[in-house]
Write a protein that holds these residues in place. Structure first.
Motif, PDB file in Angstrom:
ATOM      1  N   THR A  49     -17.826  12.807 -14.755  1.00  0.00           N
ATOM      2  CA  THR A  49     -19.218  13.145 -14.402  1.00  0.00           C
ATOM      3  C   THR A  49     -20.061  13.473 -15.632  1.00  0.00           C
ATOM      4  OG1 THR A  49     -18.517  13.942 -12.249  1.00  0.00           O
ATOM      5  CG2 THR A  49     -20.634  14.748 -13.017  1.00  0.00           C
ATOM      6  N   ASN A  50     -19.465  14.119 -16.612  1.00  0.00           N
ATOM      7  CA  ASN A  50     -20.278  14.588 -17.743  1.00  0.00           C
ATOM      8  C   ASN A  50     -20.330  13.615 -18.912  1.00  0.00           C
ATOM      9  OD1 ASN A  50     -20.265  16.800 -16.081  1.00  0.00           O
ATOM     10  ND2 ASN A  50     -19.652  18.270 -17.636  1.00  0.00           N
ATOM     11  N   LEU A  51     -19.281  12.792 -19.078  1.00  0.00           N
ATOM     12  CA  LEU A  51     -19.272  11.873 -20.225  1.00  0.00           C
ATOM     13  C   LEU A  51     -19.411  10.411 -19.787  1.00  0.00           C
ATOM     14  CD1 LEU A  51     -19.057  11.337 -23.248  1.00  0.00           C
ATOM     15  CD2 LEU A  51     -16.566  11.387 -23.028  1.00  0.00           C
ATOM     16  N   ASN A  52     -18.569   9.975 -18.848  1.00  0.00           N
ATOM     17  CA  ASN A  52     -18.656   8.562 -18.442  1.00  0.00           C
ATOM     18  C   ASN A  52     -20.023   8.247 -17.829  1.00  0.00           C
ATOM     19  OD1 ASN A  52     -16.096   8.358 -19.395  1.00  0.00           O
ATOM     20  ND2 ASN A  52     -15.091   8.204 -17.413  1.00  0.00           N
ATOM     21  N   SER A  53     -20.656   9.252 -17.251  1.00  0.00           N
ATOM     22  CA  SER A  53     -22.003   9.076 -16.687  1.00  0.00           C
ATOM     23  C   SER A  53     -23.002   8.616 -17.739  1.00  0.00           C
ATOM     24  CB  SER A  53     -22.482  10.404 -16.100  1.00  0.00           C
ATOM     25  OG  SER A  53     -22.515  11.386 -17.127  1.00  0.00           O
ATOM     26  N   MET A  54     -22.768   8.992 -18.982  1.00  0.00           N
ATOM     27  CA  MET A  54     -23.702   8.605 -20.053  1.00  0.00           C
ATOM     28  C   MET A  54     -23.708   7.087 -20.183  1.00  0.00           C
ATOM     29  SD  MET A  54     -24.929  11.453 -21.325  1.00  0.00           S
ATOM     30  CE  MET A  54     -24.681  12.909 -20.320  1.00  0.00           C
ATOM     31  N   PHE A  55     -22.501   6.507 -20.220  1.00  0.00           N
ATOM     32  CA  PHE A  55     -22.380   5.050 -20.258  1.00  0.00           C
ATOM     33  C   PHE A  55     -22.961   4.444 -18.974  1.00  0.00           C
ATOM     34  CE2 PHE A  55     -20.146   1.212 -18.945  1.00  0.00           C
ATOM     35  CZ  PHE A  55     -20.362   0.388 -20.037  1.00  0.00           C
ATOM     36  N   ASN A  56     -22.579   5.035 -17.837  1.00  0.00           N
ATOM     37  CA  ASN A  56     -22.973   4.460 -16.547  1.00  0.00           C
ATOM     38  C   ASN A  56     -24.485   4.355 -16.373  1.00  0.00           C
ATOM     39  OD1 ASN A  56     -20.256   4.470 -16.013  1.00  0.00           O
ATOM     40  ND2 ASN A  56     -20.301   6.275 -14.672  1.00  0.00           N
ATOM     41  N   MET A  57     -25.214   5.330 -16.903  1.00  0.00           N
ATOM     42  CA  MET A  57     -26.674   5.328 -16.743  1.00  0.00           C
ATOM     43  C   MET A  57     -27.379   4.582 -17.884  1.00  0.00           C
ATOM     44  SD  MET A  57     -27.618   6.758 -13.883  1.00  0.00           S
ATOM     45  CE  MET A  57     -29.364   7.102 -14.106  1.00  0.00           C
ATOM     46  N   CYS A  58     -26.845   4.695 -19.089  1.00  0.00           N
ATOM     47  CA  CYS A  58     -27.537   4.072 -20.241  1.00  0.00           C
ATOM     48  C   CYS A  58     -27.330   2.564 -20.285  1.00  0.00           C
ATOM     49  CB  CYS A  58     -27.037   4.660 -21.566  1.00  0.00           C
ATOM     50  SG  CYS A  58     -27.546   6.363 -21.830  1.00  0.00           S
ATOM     51  N   GLN A  59     -26.091   2.140 -20.027  1.00  0.00           N
ATOM     52  CA  GLN A  59     -25.775   0.722 -20.240  1.00  0.00           C
ATOM     53  C   GLN A  59     -26.688  -0.221 -19.432  1.00  0.00           C
ATOM     54  OE1 GLN A  59     -24.373  -1.949 -18.533  1.00  0.00           O
ATOM     55  NE2 GLN A  59     -24.099  -3.195 -20.383  1.00  0.00           N
ATOM     56  N   PRO A  60     -26.935   0.068 -18.149  1.00  0.00           N
ATOM     57  CA  PRO A  60     -27.754  -0.867 -17.374  1.00  0.00           C
ATOM     58  C   PRO A  60     -29.228  -0.949 -17.808  1.00  0.00           C
ATOM     59  CG  PRO A  60     -26.423   0.499 -15.914  1.00  0.00           C
ATOM     60  CD  PRO A  60     -26.328   1.107 -17.281  1.00  0.00           C
ATOM     61  N   VAL A  61     -29.757   0.049 -18.501  1.00  0.00           N
ATOM     62  CA  VAL A  61     -31.198   0.014 -18.854  1.00  0.00           C
ATOM     63  C   VAL A  61     -31.447  -0.247 -20.333  1.00  0.00           C
ATOM     64  CG1 VAL A  61     -32.048   1.482 -16.978  1.00  0.00           C
ATOM     65  CG2 VAL A  61     -31.320   2.559 -19.121  1.00  0.00           C
ATOM     66  N   PHE A  62     -30.403  -0.118 -21.145  1.00  0.00           N
ATOM     67  CA  PHE A  62     -30.605  -0.086 -22.601  1.00  0.00           C
ATOM     68  C   PHE A  62     -31.179  -1.401 -23.145  1.00  0.00           C
ATOM     69  CE2 PHE A  62     -29.178   0.157 -27.069  1.00  0.00           C
ATOM     70  CZ  PHE A  62     -29.755   1.378 -27.399  1.00  0.00           C
ATOM     71  N   GLU A  63     -30.601  -2.513 -22.718  1.00  0.00           N
ATOM     72  CA  GLU A  63     -31.045  -3.807 -23.262  1.00  0.00           C
ATOM     73  C   GLU A  63     -32.512  -4.070 -22.908  1.00  0.00           C
ATOM     74  OE1 GLU A  63     -28.811  -7.188 -21.921  1.00  0.00           O
ATOM     75  OE2 GLU A  63     -29.751  -8.515 -23.410  1.00  0.00           O
ATOM     76  N   ALA A  64     -32.862  -3.739 -21.674  1.00  0.00           N
ATOM     77  CA  ALA A  64     -34.252  -3.973 -21.243  1.00  0.00           C
ATOM     78  C   ALA A  64     -35.217  -3.082 -22.027  1.00  0.00           C
ATOM     79  CB  ALA A  64     -34.385  -3.722 -19.745  1.00  0.00           C
ATOM     80  N   MET A  65     -34.819  -1.825 -22.288  1.00  0.00           N
ATOM     81  CA  MET A  65     -35.675  -0.947 -23.123  1.00  0.00           C
ATOM     82  C   MET A  65     -35.876  -1.590 -24.492  1.00  0.00           C
ATOM     83  SD  MET A  65     -34.347   2.971 -22.625  1.00  0.00           S
ATOM     84  CE  MET A  65     -34.636   3.918 -21.133  1.00  0.00           C
ATOM     85  N   CYS A  66     -34.774  -2.072 -25.073  1.00  0.00           N
ATOM     86  CA  CYS A  66     -34.845  -2.694 -26.408  1.00  0.00           C
ATOM     87  C   CYS A  66     -35.751  -3.924 -26.365  1.00  0.00           C
ATOM     88  CB  CYS A  66     -33.454  -3.082 -26.904  1.00  0.00           C
ATOM     89  SG  CYS A  66     -32.435  -1.654 -27.307  1.00  0.00           S
ATOM     90  N   ASN A  67     -35.625  -4.716 -25.325  1.00  0.00           N
ATOM     91  CA  ASN A  67     -36.446  -5.934 -25.224  1.00  0.00           C
ATOM     92  C   ASN A  67     -37.931  -5.610 -25.080  1.00  0.00           C
ATOM     93  OD1 ASN A  67     -34.184  -7.498 -25.489  1.00  0.00           O
ATOM     94  ND2 ASN A  67     -33.936  -7.868 -23.286  1.00  0.00           N
ATOM     95  N   ARG A  68     -38.228  -4.490 -24.402  1.00  0.00           N
ATOM     96  CA  ARG A  68     -39.636  -4.090 -24.245  1.00  0.00           C
ATOM     97  C   ARG A  68     -40.160  -3.364 -25.484  1.00  0.00           C
ATOM     98  NH1 ARG A  68     -37.690  -2.505 -19.291  1.00  0.00           N
ATOM     99  NH2 ARG A  68     -37.753  -0.307 -19.908  1.00  0.00           N
TER     100      ARG A  68
END
Ligand code: CAA
Length: 247
Positions: free
Chosen positions: A112-131
């Motif tokens: 909940t405290n560590l793997n969640s970081m990957f779980n939430m960041c990974q799906p949005v990160f590329e799109a943030m970078c592209n924008r």
């Protein structure tokens, strides 16, 4: 300019509420997440926020579940638009000295405290970078910096957040995406109130400022780091702990 969309996980928890309010005061559109199965509590919290003038969209997601996080983030993007700001705040404790700690207590906290970081960041990160714009703030803890008796699981997860944040801060740096962590000390929240009174009294005695922190004092750091003008601050950690640990 269109309103930026911010997601705060664990929105109706001890720290999340203040973060949501601070982000709304910065003119963000805020989506909060809560634990699936806790609809009643989430709905009544959302209503009380509304009465105070804070309009928050609430979504259920288990941050420990990658597929659920990915689906939630897609849903938010489809319904409201791109996610520009992500505050990974949801977290749990399962305190026990190591000699008594069970594998389930270890796994639950890491998940909940560590793997969640990957779980939430990974799906949005590329799109943030592209924008070319994004703000991620990962909520760590004083106890990830210094370790804490009875928190081998929590201290390990919270320390892991530093490495994760610094790694992806490097990946986002040239793309306008900043990634930072905030490390609260002992803040006046239900989580801290669970600590046995005698132990908590001892802890407060060790805080140079002489008191527990207030949730608003953490929200202030989150608002600062997610500000439009904070683009040169990345890969850092902000400790907000009343001087209890000076790294
Ligand atoms: N340093 C040294 N000794 C400590 C200690 C400490 N910080 N805390 C407890 N002890 C000692 C006790 O004095 C006791 O000693 P004796 O056996 O000699 O009497 C012994 O450890 C207790 O051991 P037990 O095996 O009986 O432990 P327990 O099952 O009672 O559990 C505990 C102890 C769960 C760790 C309890 O002390 C506790 O909850 N401590 C607080 C942990 C804490 O700070 N959690 C933070 C929660 S808030 C948060 O996490 C938010 C954030 O980011 C800051």
């Amino acid at each position: 300019m269109t309103q930026r969309i911010a997601i705060v996980t664990g929105a109706n928890g001890g720290l999340g509420e203040s973060m949501c309010k601070a982000l709304i005061q910065q003119d963000r559109k805020v989506v909060g997440t809560y634990i699936p199965g806790h609809e009643e509590a989430a709905n009544s919290w959302q209503e009380s926020m509304k009465q105070q003038g804070f309009d928050i969209t609430m979504k259920a997601v288990d941050v420990a579940d990658y597929s659920a996080c990915k689906a939630l983030l897609e849903e938010v993007e489809n319904e409201l638009g791109p996610v520009d700001i992500l505050v990974n705040n949801a977290g749990i404790t399962r305190d026990a000295p190591l000699k008594k700690m069970q594998p389930e207590q270890w796994q639950a906290v890491i998940q909940t405290n560590l793997n969640s970081m990957f779980n939430m960041c990974q799906p949005v990160f590329e799109a943030m970078c592209n924008r070319g714009w994004g703000r991620i703030v990962n909520i760590s803890s004083l106890n990830g910096e210094k370790g804490q008796f009875g928190q081998a699981n929590y201290s390990a997860a919270k320390a892991g957040i530093y490495g994760f944040s610094k790694a992806i801060a490097q990946e986002g740096a040239r793309k306008g995406v900043t990634v930072n962590s905030v490390s609260p000390g002992y803040i006046d929240t239900p989580m801290v109130r669970q600590v046995p009174e005698k132990v908590l009294d001892m802890i407060v005695e060790g805080i140079p400022v002489g008191r527990l922190g207030q949730p608003e004092e953490i929200a202030r750091a989150v608002a600062f780091l997610t500000d439009d003008n904070a683009g040169f601050i990345t890969g850092t950690n902000m400790s907000v702990n009343g001087g209890q640990y000076m790294a």
